[in-house]
Design a protein around this motif. Structure first.
Motif, mmCIF file in Angstrom:
data_model
loop_
_atom_site.group_PDB
_atom_site.id
_atom_site.type_symbol
_atom_site.label_atom_id
_atom_site.label_comp_id
_atom_site.label_asym_id
_atom_site.label_seq_id
_atom_site.Cartn_x
_atom_site.Cartn_y
_atom_site.Cartn_z
ATOM 1 N N ASN A 166 0.829 -1.217 0.000
ATOM 2 C CA ASN A 166 0.000 0.000 0.000
ATOM 3 C C ASN A 166 0.859 1.261 0.000
ATOM 4 O O ASN A 166 0.609 2.210 0.731
ATOM 5 C CB ASN A 166 -0.940 0.025 1.215
ATOM 6 C CG ASN A 166 -2.219 -0.716 0.899
ATOM 7 O OD1 ASN A 166 -2.789 -0.557 -0.185
ATOM 8 N ND2 ASN A 166 -2.642 -1.555 1.832
ATOM 9 N N HIS A 167 1.865 1.250 -0.868
ATOM 10 C CA HIS A 167 2.828 2.361 -0.918
ATOM 11 C C HIS A 167 2.418 3.440 -1.905
ATOM 12 O O HIS A 167 3.036 4.488 -1.980
ATOM 13 C CB HIS A 167 4.215 1.824 -1.281
ATOM 14 C CG HIS A 167 4.155 0.775 -2.358
ATOM 15 N ND1 HIS A 167 3.704 1.042 -3.630
ATOM 16 C CD2 HIS A 167 4.442 -0.540 -2.318
ATOM 17 C CE1 HIS A 167 3.739 -0.076 -4.350
ATOM 18 N NE2 HIS A 167 4.164 -1.062 -3.581
ATOM 19 N N GLY A 168 1.404 3.168 -2.715
ATOM 20 C CA GLY A 168 0.905 4.199 -3.628
ATOM 21 C C GLY A 168 1.598 4.236 -4.986
ATOM 22 O O GLY A 168 1.204 5.024 -5.856
ATOM 23 N N VAL A 169 2.622 3.424 -5.201
ATOM 24 C CA VAL A 169 3.254 3.397 -6.534
ATOM 25 C C VAL A 169 2.410 2.470 -7.412
ATOM 26 O O VAL A 169 2.205 1.298 -7.050
ATOM 27 C CB VAL A 169 4.719 2.884 -6.467
ATOM 28 C CG1 VAL A 169 5.345 2.879 -7.859
ATOM 29 C CG2 VAL A 169 5.535 3.726 -5.494
ATOM 30 N N PRO A 170 1.887 2.993 -8.548
ATOM 31 C CA PRO A 170 0.981 2.168 -9.357
ATOM 32 C C PRO A 170 1.649 0.862 -9.803
ATOM 33 O O PRO A 170 2.814 0.873 -10.208
ATOM 34 C CB PRO A 170 0.672 3.043 -10.576
ATOM 35 C CG PRO A 170 1.121 4.425 -10.230
ATOM 36 C CD PRO A 170 2.144 4.317 -9.136
ATOM 37 N N LYS A 185 8.697 10.882 -4.032
ATOM 38 C CA LYS A 185 7.583 11.182 -3.095
ATOM 39 C C LYS A 185 7.491 10.126 -2.011
ATOM 40 O O LYS A 185 7.299 10.420 -0.834
ATOM 41 C CB LYS A 185 6.254 11.219 -3.859
ATOM 42 C CG LYS A 185 6.074 12.491 -4.646
ATOM 43 C CD LYS A 185 4.583 12.719 -4.972
ATOM 44 C CE LYS A 185 4.444 13.852 -5.956
ATOM 45 N NZ LYS A 185 4.462 13.401 -7.370
ATOM 46 N N LEU A 186 7.640 8.879 -2.425
ATOM 47 C CA LEU A 186 7.563 7.786 -1.451
ATOM 48 C C LEU A 186 8.729 7.863 -0.460
ATOM 49 O O LEU A 186 8.551 7.658 0.747
ATOM 50 C CB LEU A 186 7.565 6.436 -2.194
ATOM 51 C CG LEU A 186 7.525 5.193 -1.319
ATOM 52 C CD1 LEU A 186 6.277 5.176 -0.427
ATOM 53 C CD2 LEU A 186 7.561 3.919 -2.185
ATOM 54 N N SER A 240 8.333 20.676 3.224
ATOM 55 C CA SER A 240 8.832 19.443 3.867
ATOM 56 C C SER A 240 8.756 18.229 2.943
ATOM 57 O O SER A 240 8.549 17.103 3.396
ATOM 58 C CB SER A 240 8.046 19.148 5.151
ATOM 59 O OG SER A 240 8.128 20.234 6.013
ATOM 60 N N ASP A 241 8.913 18.467 1.638
ATOM 61 C CA ASP A 241 8.766 17.348 0.695
ATOM 62 C C ASP A 241 10.116 16.894 0.123
ATOM 63 O O ASP A 241 10.157 16.120 -0.829
ATOM 64 C CB ASP A 241 7.801 17.723 -0.442
ATOM 65 C CG ASP A 241 8.216 19.004 -1.143
ATOM 66 O OD1 ASP A 241 9.280 19.580 -0.779
ATOM 67 O OD2 ASP A 241 7.490 19.439 -2.047
ATOM 68 N N PHE A 242 11.184 17.381 0.721
ATOM 69 C CA PHE A 242 12.536 16.985 0.313
ATOM 70 C C PHE A 242 12.807 17.231 -1.166
ATOM 71 O O PHE A 242 13.497 16.449 -1.822
ATOM 72 C CB PHE A 242 12.814 15.516 0.666
ATOM 73 C CG PHE A 242 12.942 15.262 2.146
ATOM 74 C CD1 PHE A 242 14.116 15.561 2.827
ATOM 75 C CD2 PHE A 242 11.869 14.742 2.874
ATOM 76 C CE1 PHE A 242 14.227 15.329 4.193
ATOM 77 C CE2 PHE A 242 11.975 14.517 4.235
ATOM 78 C CZ PHE A 242 13.157 14.810 4.894
ATOM 79 N N GLN A 243 12.235 18.330 -1.707
ATOM 80 C CA GLN A 243 12.599 18.700 -3.077
ATOM 81 C C GLN A 243 14.074 19.042 -3.073
ATOM 82 O O GLN A 243 14.579 19.564 -2.083
ATOM 83 C CB GLN A 243 11.779 19.916 -3.540
ATOM 84 C CG GLN A 243 10.344 19.585 -3.929
ATOM 85 C CD GLN A 243 10.268 18.608 -5.098
ATOM 86 O OE1 GLN A 243 11.099 18.656 -5.996
ATOM 87 N NE2 GLN A 243 9.284 17.707 -5.062
#
Ligand SMILES: C=C1C[C@]23C[C@@]1(O)CC[C@H]2[C@@]12CCC[C@@](C)(C(=O)O1)[C@H]2[C@@H]3C(=O)O
Ligand SMILES: O=C(O)CCC(=O)C(=O)O
Ligand SMILES: [Fe+2]
Length: 355
Positions: free
Chosen positions: A78-82, A169-170, A196-199
């Motif tokens: 359930n990590h969200g990567v398709p 993102k993950l 806080s998204d580590f861009q």
């Protein structure tokens, strides 16, 4: 993005001859490993299991924190990567390694380069050859992919780009779960950026192929190492081979769970947590029935950013275990000292001494 990480290896060239993997019935001596070639080669195996964490579990922070503390690794669902994207990257990897060797060599990694086709960089630390081939992508793979697939390269570039976006993102999400378990908050890591998204973080995508091997028990796919990253996210096809090591347990095989991803704590997260999270020692074994593919997303900070143990995680009565250093400096140390790098930098008094 591509130039800075690639710069590191300009001053650390390696010369490892690229050879087509031999198609022998028995393993040649140059590929035969014994404990003399790697101290842990025959260390005991255990049937313990690595934690498998459902990221939609309300206790995900605690579960991730516990796995990072005890193993330095875990699997996630359930990590969200398709799943379509995982199929695509596996398809790309299979298509790449199935190309004739002369075509793959057109995109060979140069001696002082980082991107392209070749054996793993760590090969230079061992006397025996590893039963694998790899392809490293840093920045745009356009030039290399054009050489591999003159008419289909754009489709493959899109897959790499989309894979990188999802993985970034993950990785950011996993980082907050792991650090959150230690009470680290967004305000404690300014370099994570305003959202806080580590861009601004950097990454390498490493595609690995482990062909069918005539004598797998005496061969090594990828020798024991830790990753020089904050975290590594790995997708493996349906063939087992990855093993993680724990001093108190021995080697543990990480079975492929369809649709799941493996997460490794890397050396930089070990430093950032002042040694609380171990960076996991791992390797890849091979087998005589099926070839194996793995796709690793090696994720690190902006390459010139100083990384040091988070003050919140350092006992006020003690000094931090590690000095400040950049990812570039750490990779340069790793290129010379390999698995001794963490203990070597621990002994530096200040980052001034790390060139
Ligand atoms: C960012 C990186 C990590 C890596 C060295 C590199 O510059 C690009 C390749 C990466 C890789 C992938 C296979 C295993 C590994 C140890 C290697 O030889 O090349 C890692 C490097 C690492 O984590 O140190
Ligand atoms: O193939 C694997 O399972 C391991 C790959 C790996 O450790 C790496 O690419 O750093
Ligand atoms: Fe690795």
């Amino acid at each position: 993005m591509s130039s800075t990480l690639s710069d590191v290896f300009r001053s650390h060239p390696i010369h490892i001859p690229l050879s087509n993997l031999p198609d022998f019935k028995a393993l040649p001596d140059s590929y035969t490993w014994t404990p003399k070639d790697d101290l842990l080669f025959s260390a005991s195996a255990s049937d313990e299991t690595l934690p498998l964490i459902d990221l939609s579990d309300p206790h995900a922070t605690t579960l991730v924190g516990h796995a990072c503390n005890t193993w330095g690794a875990f699997q996630i669902t359930n990590h969200g990567v398709p799943s379509r994207l995982l199929d695509d990257i596996e398809f790309l990897t299979g298509s790449l390694f199935r190309l004739p060797v002369q075509r793959k060599l057109k995109a060979a990694r140069s001696e002082n380069g980082v991107s392209g086709y070749g054996v793993a960089r760590i090969a230079s630390f061992f006397n025996k050859k590893m039963w694998s081939e790899g392809f490293t992508v840093i920045g745009s793979p356009l030039q290399d992919f054009r050489k591999l697939w003159p008419s289909h390269h754009l489709k493959y570039c899109e897959i790499i780009e989309e894979y990188g976006e999802h993985m970034q993102k993950l990785a950011a999400k996993l980082m907050w779960l792991a650090l959150g378990s230690l009470g680290v908050e967004e305000k404690d890591i300014k370099w994570a950026g305003p959202n806080s998204d580590f861009q601004g973080t950097q990454a390498a995508t490493q595609l690995n192929h482990y062909p069918i091997c005539p004598e797998p028990d005496r061969a090594m796919g990828l020798a024991a190492h830790t990753d020089s990253t904050l975290m590594t996210i790995l997708y493996q096809n349906n063939t087992a081979g990855l093993q993680v090591f724990r001093d108190d347990v021995g080697w543990v095989t990480v079975p492929p769970v369809p649709g799941s991803l493996v997460v490794n704590v890397g050396d930089l997260l070990h430093i950032l947590t002042n040694g609380i999270f171990p960076s996991v020692l791992h390797r890849a074994r091979v087998n005589h029935v099926r070839s194996r593919f793995s796709m690793a997303y090696l994720w690190g900070p902006p390459s010139d950013l100083m990384i040091s143990p988070l003050p919140k995680l350092v006992d006020p009565l003690q000094s931090p275990l590690y000095p400040s250093l950049t990812w570039k400096q750490y990779l340069a140390t790793k290129a010379t000292h390999f698995n001794q790098s963490l203990s070597i930098i621990k002994n530096y008094l200040s980052s001034d001494q790390i060139s």
